[in-house]
Design a protein around this motif. Structure first.
Motif, PDB file in Angstrom:
ATOM      1  N   ALA A 275      60.575  26.683   3.316  1.00 39.27           N
ATOM      2  CA  ALA A 275      60.608  26.830   1.862  1.00 39.27           C
ATOM      3  C   ALA A 275      61.793  27.699   1.462  1.00 39.27           C
ATOM      4  O   ALA A 275      61.879  28.853   1.878  1.00 39.27           O
ATOM      5  CB  ALA A 275      59.300  27.459   1.381  1.00 39.27           C
ATOM      6  N   PRO A 276      62.720  27.143   0.648  1.00 34.74           N
ATOM      7  CA  PRO A 276      63.893  27.928   0.240  1.00 34.74           C
ATOM      8  C   PRO A 276      63.498  29.261  -0.411  1.00 34.74           C
ATOM      9  O   PRO A 276      64.128  30.291  -0.153  1.00 34.74           O
ATOM     10  CB  PRO A 276      64.604  27.014  -0.760  1.00 34.74           C
ATOM     11  CG  PRO A 276      64.150  25.629  -0.420  1.00 34.74           C
ATOM     12  CD  PRO A 276      62.758  25.771   0.112  1.00 34.74           C
ATOM     13  N   ALA A 277      62.429  29.246  -1.239  1.00 32.18           N
ATOM     14  CA  ALA A 277      62.009  30.473  -1.916  1.00 32.18           C
ATOM     15  C   ALA A 277      61.599  31.535  -0.899  1.00 32.18           C
ATOM     16  O   ALA A 277      61.916  32.721  -1.050  1.00 32.18           O
ATOM     17  CB  ALA A 277      60.836  30.173  -2.856  1.00 32.18           C
ATOM     18  N   ALA A 278      60.915  31.107   0.162  1.00 29.69           N
ATOM     19  CA  ALA A 278      60.473  32.054   1.183  1.00 29.69           C
ATOM     20  C   ALA A 278      61.659  32.561   2.007  1.00 29.69           C
ATOM     21  O   ALA A 278      61.735  33.749   2.338  1.00 29.69           O
ATOM     22  CB  ALA A 278      59.441  31.385   2.090  1.00 29.69           C
ATOM     23  N   VAL A 279      62.586  31.655   2.316  1.00 31.32           N
ATOM     24  CA  VAL A 279      63.775  32.049   3.080  1.00 31.32           C
ATOM     25  C   VAL A 279      64.556  33.112   2.308  1.00 31.32           C
ATOM     26  O   VAL A 279      64.995  34.125   2.864  1.00 31.32           O
ATOM     27  CB  VAL A 279      64.678  30.821   3.358  1.00 31.32           C
ATOM     28  CG1 VAL A 279      66.021  31.252   3.940  1.00 31.32           C
ATOM     29  CG2 VAL A 279      63.977  29.849   4.304  1.00 31.32           C
ATOM     30  N   GLU A 280      64.691  32.872   1.006  1.00 34.52           N
ATOM     31  CA  GLU A 280      65.434  33.804   0.145  1.00 34.52           C
ATOM     32  C   GLU A 280      64.783  35.197   0.157  1.00 34.52           C
ATOM     33  O   GLU A 280      65.455  36.214   0.308  1.00 34.52           O
ATOM     34  CB  GLU A 280      65.445  33.240  -1.272  1.00 34.52           C
ATOM     35  CG  GLU A 280      66.516  33.807  -2.176  1.00 34.52           C
ATOM     36  CD  GLU A 280      66.490  33.099  -3.532  1.00 34.52           C
ATOM     37  OE1 GLU A 280      66.393  33.793  -4.548  1.00 34.52           O
ATOM     38  OE2 GLU A 280      66.536  31.845  -3.530  1.00 34.52           O
ATOM     39  N   LEU A 281      63.457  35.209   0.036  1.00 32.88           N
ATOM     40  CA  LEU A 281      62.731  36.487   0.043  1.00 32.88           C
ATOM     41  C   LEU A 281      62.933  37.218   1.372  1.00 32.88           C
ATOM     42  O   LEU A 281      63.197  38.427   1.401  1.00 32.88           O
ATOM     43  CB  LEU A 281      61.224  36.241  -0.168  1.00 32.88           C
ATOM     44  CG  LEU A 281      60.781  35.845  -1.576  1.00 32.88           C
ATOM     45  CD1 LEU A 281      59.335  35.332  -1.555  1.00 32.88           C
ATOM     46  CD2 LEU A 281      60.914  37.029  -2.529  1.00 32.88           C
ATOM     47  N   LEU A 282      62.810  36.474   2.468  1.00 36.35           N
ATOM     48  CA  LEU A 282      62.921  37.089   3.794  1.00 36.35           C
ATOM     49  C   LEU A 282      64.334  37.608   4.037  1.00 36.35           C
ATOM     50  O   LEU A 282      64.533  38.726   4.522  1.00 36.35           O
ATOM     51  CB  LEU A 282      62.535  36.068   4.879  1.00 36.35           C
ATOM     52  CG  LEU A 282      61.042  35.725   4.953  1.00 36.35           C
ATOM     53  CD1 LEU A 282      60.811  34.454   5.774  1.00 36.35           C
ATOM     54  CD2 LEU A 282      60.249  36.888   5.559  1.00 36.35           C
ATOM     55  N   ALA A 283      65.343  36.784   3.669  1.00 39.93           N
ATOM     56  CA  ALA A 283      66.733  37.199   3.874  1.00 39.93           C
ATOM     57  C   ALA A 283      67.041  38.437   3.040  1.00 39.93           C
ATOM     58  O   ALA A 283      67.679  39.394   3.510  1.00 39.93           O
ATOM     59  CB  ALA A 283      67.677  36.059   3.515  1.00 39.93           C
ATOM     60  N   GLY A 284      66.536  38.427   1.800  1.00 37.94           N
ATOM     61  CA  GLY A 284      66.774  39.561   0.906  1.00 37.94           C
ATOM     62  C   GLY A 284      66.167  40.856   1.421  1.00 37.94           C
ATOM     63  O   GLY A 284      66.635  41.952   1.109  1.00 37.94           O
TER      64      GLY A 284
END
Lengths: 215, 484
Positions: free
Chosen positions: B33-42
């Motif tokens: 999930a792009p939204a989850a990837v973004e949260l984790l990377a952030g």
């Protein structure tokens, strides 16, 4: 003459030991045994034994899977020698297999593949999350006899219908048979979507494929 | 004291968590999930080729920000389900595709009417603290299948609900339905009525839709239940201890995504761990190792101070026979003794495939027995026995004591007519019925007594408008299951 080696080949399949299988196949070739003989006199009796023991409840899925792995390792060694000799292992038919688009469940489909290979079919496993169209494209490319479509989710089993339609669009029906399976899938669902058969489990899938191809 | 079953030593729990923290860092967790990837990377997780490598410190922060306790509410706004501590509650199993036809014993495809019937039976049984979206409605297009089930439960029940989505785009609509029922989004956040199961794919994989679900639910403040489903021996290590590690790693990674989206949002350490049957290849829901795994998973969650969930009380039997009763009974009791906050799975047969109203009725008896065990044995007066002996003496006429009449209802669970303890003669006189026959009769009685709970006309109108819009888009000409 080579009875001991044949017995050892049979045993390495029963033991599910790929390393042993590789070593024994190399020894067999070095001893001048024809690759096809190694398969038919050694490996196949081992597979048959495992299949029988499984059906009787004396052996279990891990035994079956590892026997399949040992068989795969063995044929990888024997295949080049067979080609060189111009010999061909007679197969019961070509099967294209995969889990339908949107579904990443592997186990059931892989078990079916293992059992089909073990029973003498040539199996092309397309893996999981396979687009509807790919089943048709691969079936045409490989000149397959049977396409097997697995779905483990109630939400993805409808995709099996799309695969049936894709094969129809490619003009592969009714020559190429379609079989379906997976936890939520039933015989009546198979009939509803125009598949040729439904297999309850890996053993049933083998029986089904044989019946459909008149073997 | 509440009797307890603990099957892991503290040292083993620490080892399980230690290996789980290692797994989420290396090999890491596949996140689509792009939204989850973004949260984790952030938040500082390294992302490589779709795999998130989550540092232990980040995971520990998420586990610390997750609440220790929250409640689910009924339609009246009462906090009737407690997620936290050693509270134990049961709800029916979810998402079956078959229903056991009580007349023919056929396992037939489920339809909206079957869901309504199951909801009505569960509504009448106090043993079910919550409803579930119990079956897939095969007469409803799959695009709207998940939200349509929730809609039917909202129409026919006033209890809290354990539900879940089949696709990422459904969650916002389902939240809209719940908000309409609760009187707005803020009211829903303050007094949530439903919890959503969100399942990682074993091993260690958050699909696009599951990852998106976690983020959406956290932001809406609607509780999420991370239901990790390791299948020991097939999609997870064959050892029970190894499967516990995978379960912990999947739960932790889910909680990290969830808490990054909204720290403090309610989330559950859930699961449906099971063993893979090495003969048939099915998920063995009735196996004792499956019950052991569920109790152990909850023990790990409790060690972290989190609310817990498990999947027990189902059976692999095909009809409501001795195997069904035995497997469900053992598992429900073990789950209850494990102090699992929400135990899903009642009513289920044939692993996870088939639901049965008759089995819901039988399982309610099992649950009542388990709940009686949890109440334990406690003193009821100044003396344990001396005062009663002072009255009854050696004649032993305890049946005549006022205390007996006053206390027997709290000392003994009084089973329904499904359980037969009468004389052989009485049993023969009443038709020599077996458990299944008695359960069928009880289902008929409950359905006859069921009345649809009150639902304000404007709320019902709003629910129908939301679902009607979705149904039209999916090409549905009528809405099945609306009848009372």
């Amino acid at each position: 003459m080579h009875d001991d080696l044949y017995l050892a080949l049979r045993q390495c399949i029963i033991d599910g030991d790929p390393e042993q299988a590789i070593e024994l196949c190399q020894r067999a070739l070095a001893a001048g045994i024809a690759a096809l003989d190694a398969i038919n006199e050694g490996l196949v009796p081992g597979l048959n034994h495992v299949g029988e023991q499984f059906a009787q409840g004396e052996m279990f899925l891990p035994d079956l899977v590892m026997a399949g792995e040992a068989m795969k390792a063995a044929t990888a060694i024997l295949e080049p020698a067979m080609q060189k000799a111009g010999a061909r292992r007679e197969t019961l038919g070509k099967v294209v297999l995969g889990t339908v688009q949107g579904d990443i469940h592997e186990i059931g489909k892989t078990l079916v593949g293992t059992m089909l290979s073990a029973s003498g079919f040539e199996v092309h496993d397309l893996g999981v999350d396979v687009p509807f169209e790919t089943f048709a494209v691969k079936a045409r490319e490989l000149n397959a006899d049977v396409v097997g479509v697995s779905a483990l989710l109630t939400t993805t089993m409808t995709g099996q219908k799309n695969v049936v339609e894709a094969l129809e669009r490619h003009g592969l029906r009714p020559r190429v048979k379609i079989v379906v399976g997976g936890a939520p899938v039933t015989r009546s669902w198979g009939e509803e979507i125009g598949a040729d058969g439904y297999g309850e489990d890996a053993l049933a899938a083998v029986a089904l494929a044989k019946t459909l191809l008149g073997k | 004291m509440q009797p307890k079953l603990e099957i892991l030593e503290r040292e083993l729990i620490e080892r399980i968590l230690g290996e789980a923290f290692t797994l989420i860092a290396e090999p890491g967790v596949k996140v689509q999930a792009p939204a989850a990837v973004e949260l984790l990377a952030g938040a500082g997780a390294r992302i490589e080729e779709g795999v998130a490598h989550i540092p232990e410190a980040l995971a520990r922060r998420a586990l610390a920000s997750a609440p220790r306790e929250f409640f689910l509410h009924n339609r009246a706004g009462e906090a009737v389900v407690r997620y936290g501590g050693d509270a134990v509650q049961f709800d029916p199993g979810s998402s079956c595709v078959h229903i056991l036809d009580p007349a023919t014993l056929e396992h037939r495809m489920t339809q909206a009417a079957d869901l309504v019937r199951l909801v009505q039976v569960a509504e009448m049984l106090p043993q079910y603290a919550a409803q579930s979206t119990a079956v897939v409605c095969n007469d409803v297009p799959k695009e709207t299948g998940d939200l349509y089930r929730l809609f039917l439960v909202l129409l026919h029940s006033s209890k809290p609900i354990v539900t879940g989505a089949f696709a990422a785009h459904s969650v916002p609509v389902m939240i809209e339905l719940l908000a309409a029922d609760s009187g707005g989004r803020e009211a829903l956040r303050r007094k949530p009525r439903a919890v959503f199961d969100v399942c990682p794919s074993p091993p260690l994989h958050w699909s696009e839709f599951a990852g998106q679900n976690l983020a959406d639910l956290a932001r809406a403040g609607v509780p999420a239940e991370v239901v990790s489903v390791p299948l020991a021996g097939a999609a997870a290590p064959v050892t029970l201890a190894g499967t516990l590690v995978q379960h912990a790693a999947e739960c932790i990674s889910g909680i990290v995504i969830h808490q990054l989206a909204q720290p403090g949002a309610p989330v559950v350490w859930g699961g449906a761990p099971a063993i893979f049957d090495m003969r048939s290849g099915i998920t063995a829901m009735g196996a004792v190792e499956t019950a052991m795994l569920n109790v152990a998973c909850a023990q790990v969650g409790k060690h972290l101070g989190l609310p817990t969930h498990g999947y027990l009380t189902g059976s692999d039997a095909k009809v409501m026979d001795a195997q069904a009763g035995m497997e469900s009974g053992v598992a429900a009791l073990m789950g209850a003794l494990g102090g699992i906050n929400m135990i899903s799975g009642a009513g289920m047969l044939d692993s996870l495939a088939c639901h049965s109203a008759e089995k819901l009725v039988l399982d309610a008896e099992t649950i009542a027995m388990a709940q009686r065990v949890l109440q334990g044995i406690r003193p009821r007066g100044e003396s344990l026995a001396l005062a009663m002996f002072a009255q009854a003496g050696l004649r032993g006429e305890f049946l005549k004591l006022a205390e007996t009449r006053k206390l027997f209802r709290s000392e003994q669970h009084l089973p329904s007519s499904v359980i037969d303890r009468g004389s052989l003669h009485a049993w023969e006189q009443s038709g020599a019925k077996d458990t299944f026959a008695r359960a069928r009769e009880r289902v008929a009685e409950l359905l006859a007594a069921y009345r649809r709970p009150a639902l304000a006309a404007e709320v019902e109108g709003e629910l129908k408008a939301i679902v009607g819009e979705q149904a039209r888009r999916a090409g549905m000409e009528q809405l099945p299951g609306l009848g009372t």
